[in-house]
Design an enzyme around this catalytic site. Structure first.
Site, PDB file in Angstrom:
ATOM      1  N   GLY A  14       1.518  -3.465   8.168  1.00  0.00           N
ATOM      2  CA  GLY A  14       2.640  -3.064   9.067  1.00  0.00           C
ATOM      3  C   GLY A  14       2.772  -3.384  10.190  1.00  0.00           C
ATOM      4  O   GLY A  14       3.707  -2.163  10.900  1.00  0.00           O
TER       5      GLY A  14
ATOM      6  N   GLU B 122      -5.959  -8.309   2.766  1.00  0.00           N
ATOM      7  CA  GLU B 122      -5.615  -7.560   3.319  1.00  0.00           C
ATOM      8  C   GLU B 122      -6.127  -6.757   4.765  1.00  0.00           C
ATOM      9  O   GLU B 122      -6.706  -6.142   4.707  1.00  0.00           O
ATOM     10  CB  GLU B 122      -5.020  -6.335   2.643  1.00  0.00           C
ATOM     11  CG  GLU B 122      -4.283  -6.799   1.229  1.00  0.00           C
ATOM     12  CD  GLU B 122      -2.800  -5.399   0.895  1.00  0.00           C
ATOM     13  OE1 GLU B 122      -1.732  -6.073   1.271  1.00  0.00           O
ATOM     14  OE2 GLU B 122      -3.118  -4.727   1.223  1.00  0.00           O
TER      15      GLU B 122
ATOM     16  N   GLU C  90      -5.071   2.291   2.585  1.00  0.00           N
ATOM     17  CA  GLU C  90      -4.790   3.254   2.419  1.00  0.00           C
ATOM     18  C   GLU C  90      -5.157   4.433   1.927  1.00  0.00           C
ATOM     19  O   GLU C  90      -4.923   5.096   2.563  1.00  0.00           O
ATOM     20  CB  GLU C  90      -3.141   2.705   2.666  1.00  0.00           C
ATOM     21  CG  GLU C  90      -1.900   2.608   3.576  1.00  0.00           C
ATOM     22  CD  GLU C  90      -0.863   1.524   3.336  1.00  0.00           C
ATOM     23  OE1 GLU C  90      -0.093   1.422   2.918  1.00  0.00           O
ATOM     24  OE2 GLU C  90      -0.990   0.739   4.138  1.00  0.00           O
TER      25      GLU C  90
ATOM     26  N   GLY D 286       4.221  -5.631   1.453  1.00  0.00           N
ATOM     27  CA  GLY D 286       4.904  -3.885   1.666  1.00  0.00           C
ATOM     28  C   GLY D 286       5.717  -3.948   2.172  1.00  0.00           C
ATOM     29  O   GLY D 286       7.246  -4.434   1.507  1.00  0.00           O
ATOM     30  N   GLY D 287       6.328  -3.603   3.356  1.00  0.00           N
ATOM     31  CA  GLY D 287       7.448  -3.754   4.005  1.00  0.00           C
ATOM     32  C   GLY D 287       8.336  -4.841   3.644  1.00  0.00           C
ATOM     33  O   GLY D 287       9.255  -4.600   3.127  1.00  0.00           O
TER      34      GLY D 287
ATOM     35  N   SER E 152       1.746  -8.118   6.292  1.00  0.00           N
ATOM     36  CA  SER E 152       3.076  -8.319   6.923  1.00  0.00           C
ATOM     37  C   SER E 152       3.520 -10.034   6.927  1.00  0.00           C
ATOM     38  O   SER E 152       3.860 -10.490   7.379  1.00  0.00           O
ATOM     39  CB  SER E 152       2.738  -8.547   8.275  1.00  0.00           C
ATOM     40  OG  SER E 152       2.394  -7.335   9.588  1.00  0.00           O
TER      41      SER E 152
ATOM     42  N   ASN F  98       4.744  -4.171  -2.675  1.00  0.00           N
ATOM     43  CA  ASN F  98       3.837  -2.933  -2.340  1.00  0.00           C
ATOM     44  C   ASN F  98       4.988  -1.902  -1.846  1.00  0.00           C
ATOM     45  O   ASN F  98       4.682  -1.945  -0.775  1.00  0.00           O
ATOM     46  CB  ASN F  98       2.657  -2.704  -1.903  1.00  0.00           C
ATOM     47  CG  ASN F  98       1.760  -1.357  -1.509  1.00  0.00           C
ATOM     48  OD1 ASN F  98       2.510  -0.216  -2.450  1.00  0.00           O
ATOM     49  ND2 ASN F  98       1.001  -1.726  -1.122  1.00  0.00           N
ATOM     50  N   TRP F  99       5.510  -0.981  -2.950  1.00  0.00           N
ATOM     51  CA  TRP F  99       6.375  -0.319  -2.451  1.00  0.00           C
ATOM     52  C   TRP F  99       6.049   1.573  -1.487  1.00  0.00           C
ATOM     53  O   TRP F  99       6.649   2.191  -0.658  1.00  0.00           O
ATOM     54  CB  TRP F  99       7.484   0.403  -2.605  1.00  0.00           C
ATOM     55  CG  TRP F  99       8.212  -1.065  -3.568  1.00  0.00           C
ATOM     56  CD1 TRP F  99       8.720  -2.215  -2.766  1.00  0.00           C
ATOM     57  CD2 TRP F  99       9.768  -0.370  -4.345  1.00  0.00           C
ATOM     58  NE1 TRP F  99       9.722  -2.923  -3.824  1.00  0.00           N
ATOM     59  CE2 TRP F  99      10.927  -1.670  -4.354  1.00  0.00           C
ATOM     60  CE3 TRP F  99      10.608   0.585  -5.002  1.00  0.00           C
ATOM     61  CZ2 TRP F  99      11.788  -1.585  -5.472  1.00  0.00           C
ATOM     62  CZ3 TRP F  99      11.528   0.451  -5.412  1.00  0.00           C
ATOM     63  CH2 TRP F  99      12.325  -1.294  -5.272  1.00  0.00           C
ATOM     64  N   LYS F 100       4.642   1.244  -1.666  1.00  0.00           N
ATOM     65  CA  LYS F 100       3.756   2.885  -1.112  1.00  0.00           C
ATOM     66  C   LYS F 100       4.696   3.173  -0.965  1.00  0.00           C
ATOM     67  O   LYS F 100       5.425   3.691  -2.029  1.00  0.00           O
ATOM     68  CB  LYS F 100       4.100   2.259   0.998  1.00  0.00           C
ATOM     69  CG  LYS F 100       3.197   1.013   0.994  1.00  0.00           C
ATOM     70  CD  LYS F 100       2.177   1.019   2.155  1.00  0.00           C
ATOM     71  CE  LYS F 100       1.567  -1.113   2.716  1.00  0.00           C
ATOM     72  NZ  LYS F 100       1.496  -1.346   3.696  1.00  0.00           N
TER      73      LYS F 100
ATOM     74  N   HIS G  28      -6.206   0.316  -1.956  1.00  0.00           N
ATOM     75  CA  HIS G  28      -5.780  -0.451  -0.750  1.00  0.00           C
ATOM     76  C   HIS G  28      -6.598  -0.115   0.326  1.00  0.00           C
ATOM     77  O   HIS G  28      -6.674   1.515   0.475  1.00  0.00           O
ATOM     78  CB  HIS G  28      -4.582   0.008  -1.152  1.00  0.00           C
ATOM     79  CG  HIS G  28      -3.267  -0.592  -0.410  1.00  0.00           C
ATOM     80  ND1 HIS G  28      -3.452  -0.168   1.502  1.00  0.00           N
ATOM     81  CD2 HIS G  28      -2.766  -1.534   0.388  1.00  0.00           C
ATOM     82  CE1 HIS G  28      -2.508  -0.487   2.046  1.00  0.00           C
ATOM     83  NE2 HIS G  28      -1.676  -1.336   1.360  1.00  0.00           N
TER      84      HIS G  28
HETATM   85  P1  PGA Z   1       2.900  -5.370   4.856  1.00  0.00           P
HETATM   86  O1  PGA Z   1       1.980  -4.299   4.135  1.00  0.00           O
HETATM   87  O2  PGA Z   1       3.500  -6.099   4.316  1.00  0.00           O
HETATM   88  O3  PGA Z   1       3.683  -4.337   4.911  1.00  0.00           O
HETATM   89  O4  PGA Z   1       1.877  -5.561   5.923  1.00  0.00           O
HETATM   90  C1  PGA Z   1       0.713  -4.773   3.151  1.00  0.00           C
HETATM   91  C2  PGA Z   1      -0.350  -3.966   2.405  1.00  0.00           C
HETATM   92  O5  PGA Z   1       0.087  -2.809   2.471  1.00  0.00           O
HETATM   93  O6  PGA Z   1       0.008  -3.830   0.536  1.00  0.00           O
END
Ligand code: PGA
Length: 247
Positions: free
Chosen positions: A171, A165, A97, A231-232, A210, A11-13, A95
């Site tokens: 993050g 999640e 977010e 994500g990251g 994470s 997930n590149w956001k 998600h």
């Molecule tokens: P993260 O994000 O791996 O940066 O914690 C995961 C996500 O939000 O899908």
């Protein structure tokens, strides 16, 4: 019932410019022949070009959200049909977010999931508790409630996945213990089986929050963990591929 094929989705956001397509190419090269299905969910503006670039490779491309309507007067939004038209095969929905930043409720996520299915996309539906909810001992009830509320009946017999999640793990570098992950994934599995019957055993339950090369092996080998939403660590091919190889 055979275990589901693992899915590792990046997930590149809101990260990535056209220059980042080189990273996607490196991911596709390194992921060839992998045991897992591998997907990258870049920002919408990169989807079409990434799909063209990765055609003929095993890596799938997905969106990060889609509207519940297929078209109409919704300024700034993108529909599931548009994602599919651009070449996407999957879409992340619900998600945290989006649930937090855009007030998406379970009901909205369920409608979006229906739209994704109607457009032929494979939904990745996200659920997860906040730290306050976990501390209060409500994590299992909150998450299984989100599963019941966010997954429409139309998913029966369809390809989909659920991503657990924990909001506090996204993050932050924090992760639940392996036994906390297993407890939650078993509860989600039992809920899916009540809702959709035996066929839902084919749906992988991803863990997200994470995930990185150093913890991927332990997480991905935990009971009922059928992959990861990353994500990251999905932004750099080297890190993402190390997670793909940990399956
Ligand atoms: P993260 O994000 O791996 O940066 O914690 C995961 C996500 O939000 O899908």
């Amino acid at each position: 019932m055979a275990a589901p094929t693992p899915l590792i989705a990046g997930n590149w956001k809101m990260n990535g410019l056209r220059a980042s397509l080189a990273e996607a190419r490196a991911i596709a090269n390194g992921a060839a022949g992998s045991r897992a299905r591998v997907a990258i969910c870049p920002p919408n503006l990169l989807i079409h070009q990434m799909c063209e670039m990765l055609s003929g490779t095993e890596v799938l491309v997905g969106g990060q959200d889609a509207h519940w309507e297929m078209s109409g007067a919704f300024t700034g939004d993108v529909s599931a049909q548009m994602l599919a038209d651009a070449g996407a095969k999957l879409v992340i929905l619900g998600h945290s977010e989006r649930r937090t930043g855009y007030r998406e409720t379970d009901e909205i996520v369920a409608r979006k999931t229906q739209a994704a299915l109607a457009a032929g996309l494979e939904p990745i539906v996200c659920v997860g508790e906040t730290l306050e909810e976990r501390k209060a001992g409500h994590a299992l009830a909150v998450v299984t409630g989100q599963v019941r509320g966010s997954l429409p009946a139309d998913l029966a017999g369809k390809a989909f996945s659920v991503a657990y999640e924990p909001v506090w793990a996204i993050g932050t570098g924090l992760t639940p213990t392996t036994s906390e992950i297993e407890e939650m994934h078993r509860a989600i599995r039992a809920t899916l089986s009540e809702m959709f019957g035996a066929a839902s055993a084919a749906a992988p339950i991803l863990y997200g929050g994470s995930v990185k090369p150093s913890n991927a092996r332990e997480i991905l080998h935990a009971a009922e963990v059928g992959g990861a939403l990353v994500g990251g660590a999905s932004l750099k091919a080297e890190d993402f591929l190390a997670i793909v190889r940990a399956v």
